[in-house]
Structure formats: structure tokens, C-alpha cells
Design an enzyme around this catalytic site. Structure first.
Site, PDB file in Angstrom:
ATOM      1  N   ASP A 252       0.817  -1.182   0.581  1.00  0.00           N
ATOM      2  CA  ASP A 252      -0.166  -0.206   0.214  1.00  0.00           C
ATOM      3  C   ASP A 252       1.192   1.633   0.358  1.00  0.00           C
ATOM      4  O   ASP A 252       2.569   1.229   0.072  1.00  0.00           O
ATOM      5  CB  ASP A 252      -0.919   0.077   0.926  1.00  0.00           C
ATOM      6  CG  ASP A 252      -1.932   0.773   1.026  1.00  0.00           C
ATOM      7  OD1 ASP A 252      -3.019   0.746   1.455  1.00  0.00           O
ATOM      8  OD2 ASP A 252      -2.315   1.864   0.058  1.00  0.00           O
TER       9      ASP A 252
HETATM   10  C1  GLC Z   1      -4.502   4.335   0.103  1.00  0.00           C
HETATM   11  C2  GLC Z   1      -5.353   2.954  -0.172  1.00  0.00           C
HETATM   12  C3  GLC Z   1      -5.172   1.910  -1.143  1.00  0.00           C
HETATM   13  C4  GLC Z   1      -5.039   2.434  -2.276  1.00  0.00           C
HETATM   14  C5  GLC Z   1      -4.054   3.426  -2.241  1.00  0.00           C
HETATM   15  C6  GLC Z   1      -2.958   4.031  -3.373  1.00  0.00           C
HETATM   16  O1  GLC Z   1      -4.060   4.576   0.980  1.00  0.00           O
HETATM   17  O2  GLC Z   1      -5.372   2.098   1.535  1.00  0.00           O
HETATM   18  O3  GLC Z   1      -7.045   0.752  -1.092  1.00  0.00           O
HETATM   19  O4  GLC Z   1      -5.346   1.723  -3.784  1.00  0.00           O
HETATM   20  O5  GLC Z   1      -3.337   4.192  -1.234  1.00  0.00           O
HETATM   21  O6  GLC Z   1      -4.322   5.061  -3.298  1.00  0.00           O
END
Ligand code: GLC
Length: 677
Positions: A252
Site C-alpha cells: 500500500d
Molecule cells: C491508499 C489505500 C489503497 C489505495 C492506495 C493508492 O492509501 O489504502 O487502497 O489503492 O493508497 O491510492
């Protein structure tokens, strides 16, 4: 040999020399990945294991090997449409709304449509589906989730991945794992036992893996005190060895916390930058702290899904400025929103609205027009090109008919009450929203909405309440109104969709994917140690008793149970036949209009310590014409009678007498019996 033949042969040889062997579409994706890998040097390999600054939320630029380009990887959010501030897209109903349809084809269509829009925008990695279960009813991202039950979530995850990846877009099932709350999500350790994970929190990921998902996103939180993106047990052992995941794990955004542990324990790609997997990783490889073979494994896990989803073979010429909306998608968004609207209560058959009898309709509440509730917040938020509010949608529906529709917001209350009183019927729109990064304080509607509903109900006996929100919501006035509907997050076509249901153009067939409690005191995570955790340690002490399992075990009766939903017609269940391989029965539409029922099969394991009283093992949406009967058969496998055995670290079949429950919800059991396994 004549000249033309010689020319042909020369051209053929030249062409074969110009096209690298890994571009042979007849080879398997893994063979093509192996051939390409063999042609890459260390810098080229390491260029693919971390993000770069670019126009997408995640970017891995292209590079050229043997004169042929490796496509860029453009990663974009996702669970209810192209997100991250991108415009000229469809704002779809939330994923939870699609799960609420209990219609696998609907989920497949939803995944495919969003993937089409992602491709149109030039993205080829879709950061969804999000399958973390709604363990915490106040969870800030429950609108993105697949509900509270692993079996329902699994069947839906499978169709989501098929729908997405059929469009030559890599799906990313997220967030691995136990990311079930937003409160302190980057610090909290979810402390979960092995059996609970394999039986509750892993199945939807396993279903995505079995459907060929190309990527998994590891989460911000810790699991049993080790960060998810460097957790050997959950990444290398559980995800890869035990669940058989062959694709790549991306972090993430900002969830990578190391170089060597992360690389060796199972992370393939750092997002969005190179703070750990850039120069530091090269250094670690050169020092032998991360082996070359591990680097090659990382690359094969990335390249194989790229070949599998035809990223090398089907060029993607999209870009972020393209308008990817279409009449077909608008129509589908409206239909899916109607399909995902649950009829919770329908006393006096107040619904569907009878156009021949109605002269005046009062639409009330801020959510009715002043501030429509259509989508949740955070990375999954989609910017709607427009919003059809409930008031506008009902106006659209009755235009040209001899029906007057008037609107009043929540305040001043006196105005809303007066309008309700002076109308034939009052439809009150209420709700709440939530976002990534924060959980809801509680399950209440807030903002004086409960007072509004109670006052309207007192003034107007013909009152219908429509809720929009990110998950379970409390309804202290539920016994004061004859009609209640819930559409969760309905998307841009909200008003048209709810009008189609209110007037019976679409017969409601949705079912709750989460339990609606009477009060917060009923919910399973009702101690601080469980949620939000103490000193950033959240104990999953409820173990298997998550969601409806808890209410069953504690003999608590929720307001509206998991699997609940009504139709505008009625159904009779009969003729149960049982064996340990098949459960069959008849369903008859006993009403005067066609409708769809969602019979659910629950199994109760033999009386044993701490087994949930019943668990979902089958469901099917069946459309039946008036007075017709259909025979439904649920086929069972040994897996349905199994539990996760922590000594074998594998499934173990349970022998004995199993209770069989066939219900129209987890509480409304229509047929039951016992089967020996
Ligand atoms: C965010 C989310 C994830 C998302 C990523 C990119 O913090 O937790 O679900 O796909 O970052 O935006």
C-alpha cells in the site's frame, strides 16, 4: 528456388530475429516471462520493483529490452470507479452496493465496466477489489468492502477478478491482510489466530487467487506485531505457500518499512516510491543480503501477470484526459444501483408506489436533494460528472404524469412536517457517509435525521424512509414507519435508481451483506481491546464469531439480519431433500408479480466447542414468474464440511451430523433438516 520464395524466407528470418522470443503469443505467460527475464540485466530488473513519480497513482515506466518495449505499469484506484481525482468517469454504486445484489453476474459486469474505464484512461493495473471484511460495523471503508461473510465475499471476489482481468487489466486484491479498521491503521496490530484467518479473513483472497488475480496489495497494519508488507508468515507462508499466490505483492502507498526483510519476506513492489526498493535494494543484492534468485522471483511474479493479461500484446493507448463515460455505462450504473437497493420493510404494502392513486409526493431530508449521499471518501472516492438526487429522480419518473413532487430539507423541521402532512405520501431520505482514514464514531445517522423521521412519521402515516450510507446504520424509528429501503452508496444515478425501485420498475431483490444491529451494544467488537485496540493492539478475540455468527452464538436478535431483504412479491419454500452432496428444495412465487428470491444455505457444524451455530455455504438469485415453482439445488463438497486444522495447517473434513438451514436470511429459516457427513 525462385526469387520470391527466397525473399519470403529472408523476410521471415529477419522478422523472427527482430521479434524477441518472449513475444511469441503461443508460449505460456510464465514461459514468456522466463524468456524476457533471461534478457534483462540487474538494473532493468530493479527498475520494475518500485514506483516512480508519474501521472497515475502508481507508475512504473517502460523500458526496452532487445529493441522491444516492456509496457509501462499504470496503477489506478478503483473499487467504485476510476478515482484519484480523475474526471469524465462514471461514479458507480459502491462495491458494497454491488455485493448487496447477491447477483454474481452483476459483480462481473461491475468489474468489467470499471476496468473498461480504467483502460480508457490508460491504466492497466486496477487497485481493487477491496475484500477486507466489515468486522467493525463503523469501519470507514466498509462501503468498499464485500460485507461480513467470507463465503459471499469469496463468490463476489471471484467474479470481480474475472470481470476486471477479462478486459486486459491486472486486478489487485487488497488489503492483505486484516486491515479491518481505519483507526490508527498504520500502527495497529491485528492479533488474529491462524484458524480465524483461514476461515474468515483469507477466503475472499483465496477466491481471487483461484480466479487468477495478478496482484495483491499488502496493507498498512501489523498482523501479530509484524508489518503486513514484511510479514514472512502472512506473505511467504500463508499467501504464497498455503494459498498458492503466484503473482506480485505491491505495498500500500507508504506501507513499506524496510528493504531486506520486506524483499526476503515476500514483497515484490514498493509503492509509490523507491525509498526502500531503489538504491538500497541494489546495495542489498550486491551485498548478497537479497539473492539474485529472489530478484528473479520478484520479476517473474510481476512479468507473468503482465503476459497473462496481454499487456504486451494489446496496446493500451488510453490517457487520463479521455472521457470514458458512455450511455451504456450510465444505464448500467443506474440498474446496478437499483439492483443493490434492499427493501427492509414494507408494511401495508405501501410499496411499490401506485401512480394511479398518488397526487402529491413529499421528498424530505437533506439527503433527498440538498446534500445527496452517493459515494464514500478516500482513495476510492470517484468524482461524479453529475448527481441525480432522489428528488430529481422522482421528478424525472413522474414527469408527464398527474403527480406533484415537492421537496423540503431536514431543517426547518416545521416546513418538512407541514409538507409531509399535506401530501399523499412522504419519502424521507437520510443517511451518513464515511471515508478511508477514519472510522465512523458510531452507527447513528446524526444531524437531526432521527428527529426528522420521527416527526414526519407522526405527521404522515404513509411514510417511507430511504437510507444511503457506507454500512450498518441505526434506526430508532424503524417501528414508526411502514416502508424502509437502503441503497448504501448509490452513485451518480442515485435518484433515477431509487425511483425505479419505488415505483416498481425494478422489483427489489437485494439482500443485506452486513448485519444491522438494534444498537451498538449488540455488535461483536464491543470491547476496546477488540476495537479500536489498546496501545495499538487489536485483539480478534471474537475469533470465528464475526458478523451474524456472533448474533447467532449470543442469541442476539439484530434489527435486520444478514441476508435479509424483501420483494414486492412473496415466496414459499417446500420439499427439502438432503444429502451430504446436495441440498435441494422448491421455491414458489406465491404473489401476482414476477420477482427474484435469494435462497441461502447455512450449515451448522456438529455441536463442538466454539463452532458458530451456522455458516453460509450457498446462495443463488432466482427469478420466478407468478405462481411458478423452481427447484433449487446447492451442491456440496467436502470443503463445505471442513474446518482449518492448525496442526496440519490444512483443511480437515468434519464427520458427524450437520444442521441444514435453508433461509431467506440468516434469521428467517424456511426449511431445515439434518445431514450426516
Ligand atoms: C491508499 C489505500 C489503497 C489505495 C492506495 C493508492 O492509501 O489504502 O487502497 O489503492 O493508497 O491510492
Amino acid at each position: 528456388m525462385n526469387k520470391s520464395l527466397i525473399l519470403f524466407l529472408v523476410l521471415g528470418i529477419a522478422l523472427s530475429l527482430a521479434t524477441p522470443s518472449w513475444m511469441n503469443v503461443k508460449d505460456t505467460p510464465s514461459d514468456r516471462a522466463q524468456k524476457l527475464l533471461a534478457r534483462m540485466n540487474l538494473d532493468q530488473k530493479l527498475a520494475m520493483v518500485h514506483g516512480y513519480a508519474g501521472p497515475y497513482v502508481g507508475d512504473i515506466p517502460s523500458q526496452t529490452v532487445d529493441g522491444t518495449k516492456i509496457p509501462t505499469l499504470n496503477l489506478e484506484d478503483s473499487p467504485q470507479g476510476v478515482a484519484d481525482g480523475v474526471t469524465k468517469v462514471t461514479c458507480w454504486p459502491s462495491a458494497l452496493t454491488i455485493v448487496t445484489t447477491w447477483d454474481l453476474h452483476a459483480m462481473h459486469q461491475f468489474g468489467g465496466a470499471i476496468a473498461e474505464e480504467e483502460r480508457g484512461k490508460g491504466a492497466n493495473v486496477l487497485l481493487g477489489p477491496m475484500v477486507n471484511l466489515a468486522r467493525v460495523p463503523m469501519g470507514g471503508r466498509n462501503f468498499e468492502s464485500f460485507g461480513e461473510d467470507p463465503f459471499l465475499a469469496s463468490k463476489m471476489a471471484e467474479q470481480s477478478v474475472y470481470g476486471i482481468q477479462n478486459k486486459s487489466v491486472i486486478a489487485t486484491v487488497k488489503h492483505w491482510v486484516n486491515n479491518n479498521q481505519e483507526y490508527n491503521r498504520t500502527l495497529t496490530s491485528a492479533n488474529v489466530d491462524e484458524r480465524t484467518n483461514f476461515e474468515i479473513y483469507y477466503p475472499a483472497f483465496k477466491a481471487a487467487i483461484d480466479a487468477g488475480v495478478g496482484s495483491v496489495m499488502c496493507s498498512y497494519n501489523r498482523i501479530n506485531n509484524t508489518y503486513a508488507c514484511e510479514n514472512e508468515e502472512t506473505l511467504n507462508v500463508d499467501l504464497k505457500q498455503r494459498l498458492g499466490f503466484k503473482g506480485f505483492v505491491m505495498s500500500d502507498w507508504g506501507a513499506t518499512h524496510s528493504t531486506i526483510p520486506a524483499a526476503n519476506n515476500g514483497l515484490e513492489m514498493q509503492m509509490p516510491d523507491d525509498s526502500f526498493f531503489g538504491a538500497k535494494l541494489k546495495q542489498a543484492v550486491q551485498n548478497g543480503q537479497v539473492s539474485q534468485s529472489r530478484v528473479d522471483d520478484m520479476l517473474l511474479r510481476i512479468l507473468t501477470p503482465m503476459f497473462a493479461m496481454k499487456l504486451f500484446d494489446i496496446p493500451n493507448n488510453g490517457n487520463l484526459s479521455v472521457d470514458v463515460q458512455s450511455p451504456a455505462h450510465t444505464k448500467l450504473a443506474r440498474y446496478l444501483s437499483s439492483l443493490g437497493t434492499v427493501l427492509l420493510k414494507n408494511e401495508k404494502n405501501i410499496l411499490p408506489l401506485d401512480e394511479s392513486k398518488l397526487k402529491t409526493i413529499a421528498v424530505l431530508g437533506d439527503a433527498g436533494d440538498k446534500s445527496p449521499i452517493i459515494a464514500g471518501g478516500g482513495s476510492g472516492h470517484v468524482i461524479p460528472p453529475y448527481i441525480i438526487s432522489p428528488f430529481k429522480g422522482i421528478e424525472n419518473y413522474v414527469s408527464g404524469k398527474n403527480i406533484q413532487v415537492k421537496y423540503a430539507p431536514t431543517n426547518p423541521l416545521t416546513e418538512a412536517v407541514a409538507l409531509a402532512k399535506s401530501s399523499d405520501i412522504a419519502i424521507v431520505f437520510v443517511g451518513t457517509t464515511s471515508s478511508e482514514g477514519h472510522d465512523r464514531e458510531d452507527l447513528k445517522l446524526g444531524n437531526g435525521q432521527d428527529v426528522l423521521v420521527a416527526a414526519i412519521a407522526q405527521a404522515q402515516p404513509n411514510t417511507i424512509v430511504v437510507l444511503n450510507g457506507p454500512g450498518a446504520m441505526l434506526m430508532p424509528w424503524h417501528d414508526k414507519v411502514p416502508g424502509i429501503l437502503c441503497g448504501f452508496m448509490p452513485g451518480q444515478e442515485s435518484g433515477n435508481a431509487i425511483a425505479d425501485v419505488l415505483f416498481g420498475k425494478i422489483i427489489p431483490s437485494a439482500r443485506l451483506p452486513v448485519t444491522f444491529p438494534v444498537s451498538e451494544s449488540q455488535i461483536p467488537v464491543n470491547t476496546p481491546a477488540q476495537y479500536p485496540g489498546i496501545n495499538n493492539e487489536a485483539e480478534y478475540s471474537e475469533k470465528l464469531l464475526m458478523g451474524y455468527r456472533w448474533y447467532d452464538a449470543k442469541k442476539e436478535t439484530p434489527l435486520f439480519p444478514f441476508g435479509h431483504g424483501l420483494s414486492y412479491t412473496t415466496f414459499k419454500y417446500s420439499n427439502l431433500k438432503l444429502s451430504n452432496t446436495a441440498i435441494s428444495f422448491n421455491i414458489t412465487n406465491t404473489g401476482s408479480i414476477a420477482g427474484a428470491e435469494v435462497p441461502q444455505l447455512y450449515l451448522g457444524f456438529p455441536a463442538g466447542a466454539n463452532e458458530p451455530p451456522k455458516v453460509l455455504r450457498g446462495f443463488q438469485k432466482v427469478h420466478i414468474h407468478p405462481h411458478e415453482s423452481h427447484e433449487i439445488t446447492f451442491h456440496l463438497s467436502s470443503k463445505d464440511f471442513s474446518i482449518w486444522d492448525i496442526t496440519k495447517h490444512d483443511w480437515s473434513v468434519v464427520r458427524g451430523s450437520f444442521n441444514v438451514f435453508v433461509g431467506s436470511s440468516s434469521e428467517n429459516i424456511r426449511l431445515k433438516g439434518v445431514v450426516k457427513n
